[in-house]
Design a protein around this motif. Structure first.
Motif, PDB file in Angstrom:
ATOM      1  N   LYS A  25       0.810  -1.219   0.000  1.00 21.61           N
ATOM      2  CA  LYS A  25       0.000   0.000   0.000  1.00 21.61           C
ATOM      3  C   LYS A  25       0.844   1.270   0.000  1.00 21.61           C
ATOM      4  O   LYS A  25       0.576   2.196  -0.747  1.00 21.61           O
ATOM      5  N   SER A  26       1.912   1.282   0.824  1.00 22.64           N
ATOM      6  CA  SER A  26       2.770   2.457   0.856  1.00 22.64           C
ATOM      7  C   SER A  26       3.516   2.633  -0.459  1.00 22.64           C
ATOM      8  O   SER A  26       3.723   3.748  -0.933  1.00 22.64           O
ATOM      9  N   GLY A  86       1.456   4.392  -2.981  1.00 29.04           N
ATOM     10  CA  GLY A  86       1.474   5.835  -2.737  1.00 29.04           C
ATOM     11  C   GLY A  86       2.773   6.451  -3.217  1.00 29.04           C
ATOM     12  O   GLY A  86       2.775   7.488  -3.894  1.00 29.04           O
ATOM     13  N   ALA A  87       3.878   5.801  -2.903  1.00 26.26           N
ATOM     14  CA  ALA A  87       5.180   6.327  -3.294  1.00 26.26           C
ATOM     15  C   ALA A  87       5.307   6.399  -4.811  1.00 26.26           C
ATOM     16  O   ALA A  87       5.852   7.347  -5.370  1.00 26.26           O
ATOM     17  N   ALA A 105       1.793  15.546   0.068  1.00 27.24           N
ATOM     18  CA  ALA A 105       2.102  14.293   0.742  1.00 27.24           C
ATOM     19  C   ALA A 105       2.177  14.492   2.251  1.00 27.24           C
ATOM     20  O   ALA A 105       2.683  15.500   2.724  1.00 27.24           O
ATOM     21  N   ILE A 106       1.654  13.543   2.994  1.00 23.40           N
ATOM     22  CA  ILE A 106       1.745  13.547   4.455  1.00 23.40           C
ATOM     23  C   ILE A 106       2.300  12.192   4.868  1.00 23.40           C
ATOM     24  O   ILE A 106       1.782  11.158   4.446  1.00 23.40           O
ATOM     25  N   PHE A 107       3.360  12.234   5.656  1.00 26.22           N
ATOM     26  CA  PHE A 107       3.994  10.970   6.028  1.00 26.22           C
ATOM     27  C   PHE A 107       3.681  10.588   7.453  1.00 26.22           C
ATOM     28  O   PHE A 107       3.135  11.361   8.232  1.00 26.22           O
ATOM     29  N   ASP A 123       5.733   9.837  10.111  1.00 23.64           N
ATOM     30  CA  ASP A 123       6.437  10.448  11.220  1.00 23.64           C
ATOM     31  C   ASP A 123       6.643  11.933  10.946  1.00 23.64           C
ATOM     32  O   ASP A 123       7.466  12.304  10.127  1.00 23.64           O
ATOM     33  N   ILE A 157      -1.646  12.521  -0.758  1.00 22.29           N
ATOM     34  CA  ILE A 157      -1.358  11.139  -0.414  1.00 22.29           C
ATOM     35  C   ILE A 157      -0.945  11.149   1.048  1.00 22.29           C
ATOM     36  O   ILE A 157       0.058  11.765   1.414  1.00 22.29           O
ATOM     37  N   ALA A 158      -1.718  10.502   1.886  1.00 21.21           N
ATOM     38  CA  ALA A 158      -1.419  10.489   3.313  1.00 21.21           C
ATOM     39  C   ALA A 158      -1.042   9.069   3.713  1.00 21.21           C
ATOM     40  O   ALA A 158      -1.870   8.169   3.678  1.00 21.21           O
ATOM     41  N   ASP A 159       0.231   8.878   4.050  1.00 22.93           N
ATOM     42  CA  ASP A 159       0.708   7.537   4.375  1.00 22.93           C
ATOM     43  C   ASP A 159       0.775   7.372   5.886  1.00 22.93           C
ATOM     44  O   ASP A 159       1.638   7.936   6.535  1.00 22.93           O
ATOM     45  N   GLU A 160      -0.130   6.611   6.434  1.00 21.21           N
ATOM     46  CA  GLU A 160      -0.209   6.364   7.867  1.00 21.21           C
ATOM     47  C   GLU A 160      -0.087   7.667   8.665  1.00 21.21           C
ATOM     48  O   GLU A 160       0.759   7.791   9.545  1.00 21.21           O
ATOM     49  N   MET A 196      11.965   9.115   2.357  1.00 22.56           N
ATOM     50  CA  MET A 196      11.334   8.893   3.653  1.00 22.56           C
ATOM     51  C   MET A 196      10.124   7.988   3.506  1.00 22.56           C
ATOM     52  O   MET A 196       9.895   7.070   4.243  1.00 22.56           O
ATOM     53  N   TRP A 197       9.384   8.272   2.483  1.00 23.40           N
ATOM     54  CA  TRP A 197       8.132   7.598   2.268  1.00 23.40           C
ATOM     55  C   TRP A 197       8.254   6.118   2.516  1.00 23.40           C
ATOM     56  O   TRP A 197       7.487   5.496   3.196  1.00 23.40           O
ATOM     57  N   SER A 198       9.294   5.646   1.912  1.00 31.94           N
ATOM     58  CA  SER A 198       9.330   4.212   1.773  1.00 31.94           C
ATOM     59  C   SER A 198      10.309   3.596   2.734  1.00 31.94           C
ATOM     60  O   SER A 198      10.678   2.467   2.555  1.00 31.94           O
ATOM     61  N   ARG A 227      10.153   2.078   5.248  1.00 31.49           N
ATOM     62  CA  ARG A 227       9.856   0.726   5.652  1.00 31.49           C
ATOM     63  C   ARG A 227       9.851  -0.226   4.468  1.00 31.49           C
ATOM     64  O   ARG A 227      10.312  -1.340   4.549  1.00 31.49           O
ATOM     65  N   ASP A 228       9.337   0.262   3.362  1.00 36.97           N
ATOM     66  CA  ASP A 228       9.137  -0.678   2.266  1.00 36.97           C
ATOM     67  C   ASP A 228      10.284  -0.743   1.272  1.00 36.97           C
ATOM     68  O   ASP A 228      10.614  -1.794   0.800  1.00 36.97           O
ATOM     69  N   CYS A 229      10.852   0.431   0.949  1.00 35.88           N
ATOM     70  CA  CYS A 229      11.829   0.414  -0.139  1.00 35.88           C
ATOM     71  C   CYS A 229      13.257   0.446   0.333  1.00 35.88           C
ATOM     72  O   CYS A 229      14.086  -0.306  -0.129  1.00 35.88           O
TER      73      CYS A 229
END
Lengths: 334, 337, 338
Positions: free
Chosen positions: A52-53, A56-57, A99-101, A103, A182-185, B1-3, B5-7
């Motif tokens: 899912k993330s 978004g990325a 974008a909203i992340f 942390d 796009i708001a990721d967690e 930063m986005w990723s 965890r994933d990337c």
């Protein structure tokens, strides 16, 4: 397969994200398609590693190498953006997509005051001079509910609490009045009481500005509260997508069904929670056919070999063979 | 930063990463597959990064060859340079064999005493390596022990050890070594000094490098001691000593290995410098540094080979070891790249 | 003091527990900049009992001190003041170290982060065998390995997993290994510090079910720390709500969730996202948790409390027992709110 609609703000078509590594290619997101309408909040929910993330990325062009979009299209307001060069994508990012992340601390530069960061972002995207930009920054801070904005604009990120920082991040995302956020967690790092504040803020702002939101989270509660539609992802694919009421109340895909049952509810006490056995397969071990088949209690022979496509059931779309004509017939026969 | 965890964690190297990746984007092998130990090592990420770096392979081969020749010098060397009976002063100052006056018995010539230069270099490298290895081991044992105590116990123990380390670091290593060697030379007789010289060098060089180990280990220990597996061990009731030795130590050794490799090169150089300056090993048992020192007296008499060849061996050895250290650092710590 | 206590003596009894952390600037800074010593009052005088076989949960927002309580009880921290009694034996203060050492094997802890709680260099067999070895429960490699295999099957893994390393397992599986390690020491009391908050929901359900099943089978007593009210509702017999180092309300689970008394408990319950989609709006709570270094005077919750009055700003409310429900609130005591 959802039909491309003309009024969609964002269309993702057959997106596939790969991570080549020395042992082969890992497919993290496999052939997913969805639309977001203007002003709509689409929740994307799934367990960690569901992709899912990454989705978004990919939309904002922040996939980190070696990750890459291997196939598919991302269309923003009728314009294809997935193959744009970095510079042009950078302009779209911020101007048209915010974008909203997760942390808030890491998405703000600790060395600049909050005002400085807002003004810079505003000036990057809008033709305003320093004074006008500052006025706009103040308006934004007030809009996201930071008390004493006049004074706090010159504070540094570390002087804000977690919830306030997330508000600043939301203000940053709103700088250029993007059409899509796009708001990721966005609430995962926050306490429950602050979570509610941020969700209602986000919801209110989007409603006011007509901004569409792709809300990526693992928290069904947040989705149920904020989203209009929800896409449930599993192993890099969409298992079920539809209006949030329908998906939450009458989940169709066995995975969604199990997921909903596994969340403890206050009010009705059960001795054992419904549990889905096992865990999501590792990327290099995604089974053929339906990726959920090893954990599914209603698994059939064809689930092992044939990958189910999304198909309309009521107002939702579900990728499950139970809803094929054959499957329905078999279900009716029981 | 986005990723994050994933990337970001897709990078196939590094234990930390593999840990966190296991659930989000797992790249580790499936637990259901059993493999031979050899295959596991061969297929490991560290090994893969070794296989895919040509420079590292060359460096490793060069280092291995030099180590082999040095260790087996008594069997490999064509002559026995320290056996007075086999030395003939008539052979003194012969140029390399490909020069006009060269002698085919002496491949790269002889020194001013008629010793075969190749054999002298092999024996000299051996001494250099012994001193280098022993110094690093000494510095490592002292540094890791103190660093572990410092980081795990904290408080006054930590404050004391770290202040000592800082004082030590603020004085150039070579100066400490010179000082120690000089003092010892004044205190004990020349004969005893020559006999004990190797241990003196090990002590002085080791002393000058322990703070690096101590500081690194302390840093990693501070991180590890608050990890939940250490807390779990404390709840189980394991003693402090056992926790340090069995839980913390294995998890802080990665960076230690890197520092050890890089310090091996530094120790060899320091030894050479000391010997060059005349406080190192005596000419009767020359190391590479002693050979260079002796040779430089004849440099202007046209006897270039006496100093150039040991110098070249020293340079190549140090370069190769350093390259290995660099690779090890990258391979064990992908975040640095 | 509470209902369970009337029937039988509590297994664990905590009284006036206090833990302050010194967060002062270094000595030289204090000297030159004339700063005072600063303390975080992580736990500031809490008392509760846990009866044998029950699950007592502590719930609260980050920084309220719930994890500190857990660590005080298992002896990872020394209390600044107050007492911890296990089966009537005092194990809190430093002087009670001998008793602590004797009692310690009866308790084990399960941690939050399944990626950090297992030593990455150890094989699963060695990880689980550690408490057995430390306590000397079994002798002989073969016997220990059989026991490790049994433990692994108990937590839903295979005895063949003994030879693997932690990184070969998923988060949920690692948490199972953690539980197996905790059980290996044959404890009666388990302290679980957010054991499922790092896990996905479907895996969380597996772990919660497993913990319940083990409790029934082995008669374990749990102290359960969590920030997730729904999880707490699901697992606990009794619940305590913490705010800034103090317990503001504690009661039987059902009572607390059906009839929350303290304004903070009400606020927390109102803030839970609504999965039922009943159309109920979450009530966004004003304000944020203040800093525990410099907590508000009187009742720490007064700046956020809709029922605060002058007395709340000056006088700290003490917990009072209302038919088994303990509440520390002036408004409740005065009958201003239910």
């Amino acid at each position: 397969m959802p039909k491309p609609s003309n009024q969609a703000l964002l269309s993702v078509r057959n997106l596939r994200i790969e991570f080549p590594n020395r042992r082969g290619i890992l497919v993290a997101v496999d052939d997913i398609s969805f639309d977001i309408a203007p002003g709509e909040i689409l929740g994307v929910v799934g367990e960690s590693g569901a992709g899912k993330s990454l989705t978004g990325a990919a939309i904002i062009g922040l996939l980190e190498p070696p990750g890459r979009i291997a196939r598919g299209e991302i269309i923003l307001e009728g314009e294809r953006i997935d193959h744009l060069p970095y510079e042009e994508l950078r302009k779209i990012r911020g101007r048209r997509i915010g974008a909203i992340f997760q942390d808030p601390l890491t998405s703000l530069n600790p060395l600049y005051s909050v005002g400085r960061q807002l003004i810079e972002t505003i000036q990057t995207h809008l033709p305003l001079n320093e004074r006008e930009a500052r006025v706009r920054a103040l308006e934004l801070l007030e809009e996201v509910g930071i008390p004493g904005a006049e004074e706090r604009i010159d504070h540094y990120p570390h002087q804000f609490s977690g919830g306030m920082r997330q508000r600043v991040v939301i203000a940053l995302a709103l700088c250029a009045e993007p059409r899509l956020i796009i708001a990721d967690e966005p609430t995962t790092a926050l306490d429950v009481s602050i979570q509610a504040q941020i969700i209602s803020l986000l919801k209110g702002l989007c409603h006011e500005h007509g901004t569409a939101v792709m809300l990526v989270t693992h928290d069904m509660g947040v989705i149920a509260e904020a989203a209009d539609r929800v896409a449930v992802m599993y192993s890099g694919r969409i298992a079920e997508i539809g209006p949030v009421q329908e998906v939450v109340r009458t989940a169709k895909h066995p995975y969604t069904h199990g997921l909903m049952g596994s969340i403890p509810h206050i009010g009705h006490h059960v001795d054992q929670l419904t549990q889905i056995e096992g865990s999501m397969p590792r990327l290099q071990e995604i089974p053929t056919g339906c990726p959920f088949n090893p954990r599914c209690i209603q698994v059939m022979d064809r689930c092992l070999v044939e990958r189910p496509d999304l198909q309309g059931v009521d107002q939702s779309e579900v990728a499950c063979h139970l809803f094929d004509e054959a499957g329905l017939a078999a279900g009716a026969g029981e | 930063m986005w990723s994050i965890r994933d990337c970001a964690l897709i990078n196939p190297l590094g234990a930390d990463m593999a840990e966190q990746t296991a659930e989000s984007l797992p790249l580790t092998e499936s637990p259901t597959r059993t493999q031979s130990t050899f295959y596991r090592i061969w297929d490991s990420d560290v090994c893969y990064s070794f296989r895919s770096s040509k420079v590292t392979i060359v460096a490793a081969v060069v280092t291995a060859v030099i180590f082999f020749l040095a260790i087996f010098a008594p069997w490999v060397a064509p002559h026995r340079p320290f056996d007075v009976a086999t030395i003939d002063l008539m052979d003194a100052e012969l140029p390399p064999s490909w020069e006009q006056e060269g002698d085919s018995r002496f491949l790269i010539g002889t020194d001013n005493l008629g010793r075969d230069l190749l054999s002298t270099i092999l024996y000299g490298t051996r001494i250099s390596l012994i001193v280098g290895f022993l110094s690093v081991i000494f510095g490592l044992v002292v540094g890791v022990t103190l660093g572990l105590m410092s980081g795990y116990m904290g408080g006054y123990v930590d404050a004391f050890i770290m202040r000592v380390a800082e004082i030590q670091l603020s004085i150039p290593g070579i100066l400490v070594a010179l000082l120690l060697a000089g003092t010892l030379r004044g205190v004990i007789s020349a004969e005893a000094y020559n006999e004990a010289i190797i241990y003196v060098l090990v002590l002085t060089i080791g002393t000058s490098i322990w703070p690096q180990f101590a500081r690194t280990v302390r840093g990693s220990t501070l991180v590890e001691r608050n990890k939940e597996y250490v807390l779990a061990a404390r709840v189980i009731g394991l003693s402090r000593f056992s926790i340090m030795l069995r839980h913390v130590l294995p998890n802080v050794m990665g960076p230690v290995l890197v520092i050890a490799t890089i310090n091996l090169a530094i120790a060899i150089l320091t030894e050479a410098t000391l010997s060059f300056l005349g406080v190192g090993v005596p000419p009767t048992q020359p190391s590479l540094g002693t050979l260079i020192n002796e040779g430089q007296n004849y440099l202007f008499s046209g006897l270039w080979w006496i100093t150039i060849f040991p110098g070249a061996v020293l340079a190549i050895l140090v370069l190769a070891v350093n390259l290995l250290g660099d690779w090890l650092r990258d391979a064990l710590n992908p975040k640095l790249r | 003091m509470n209902d369970v206590a009337k029937i039988e003596a509590p297994l664990l009894s905590v009284d006036g527990l206090v833990r302050h952390f010194d967060v002062s600037a270094p000595f030289l800074n204090r000297l030159i900049e004339r700063l005072d010593r600063a303390y975080v009052k992580a736990v500031d005088g809490i008392s509760f009992d846990i009866g044998r076989g029950e699950t007592f949960s502590l719930v609260g927002e980050s920084g309220c001190g719930k994890s500190t309580v857990a660590r005080l009880i298992v002896g990872l921290y020394q209390p600044t003041a107050g007492s911890i009694q296990y089966e009537g034996v005092e194990i809190g203060p430093r002087e009670a170290a001998a008793d602590r050492k004797r009692i310690q094997p009866h308790m084990q802890m399960i941690f939050q982060d399944p990626f950090a709680s297992l030593n990455p260099r150890w094989r699963v067999a060695d990880i689980i065998a550690e408490p057995i070895n430390v306590r000397g429960l079994l002798k002989g490699r073969a016997e220990i390995m059989t026991r490790v295999g049994d433990l692994l099957s108990q937590v839903g893994l295979s005895p063949a997993d003994r030879e693997r390393f932690p990184h070969e397992f998923s988060g949920g599986q690692r948490q199972r290994i953690s539980i197996a390690r905790a059980l290996a020491g044959e404890p009666e009391f388990l302290v679980c510090d957010e054991p499922t908050s790092a896990l996905d929901v479907s895996v969380q359900a597996q772990i919660l079910n497993l913990m319940k099943e083990l409790q029934n089978r082995l008669g374990l007593t749990y102290l359960f720390i969590s920030h997730d009210l729904a999880v707490v509702y699901h697992v606990s017999t009794r619940v305590g709500v913490m705010y800034l180092g103090r317990l503001v309300e504690w009661a039987e689970t059902k009572t607390l969730f059906e009839n929350p008394r303290h304004p903070y408990t009400r606020m927390l319950l109102d803030a839970i996202p609504d999965l039922e989609m009943s159309g109920r709006q979450r009530i966004p709570v004003a304000g944020e948790v203040p800093s525990p270094i410099n907590p508000p005077s009187g009742c720490a919750f007064h700046p956020r409390c809709p029922h605060a009055e002058a007395r709340c700003r000056t006088e700290m409310p003490l917990p009072r027992n209302y038919d088994g429900v303990h509440v520390a609130c002036h408004a409740v005591a005065d009958g201003r709110i239910g």
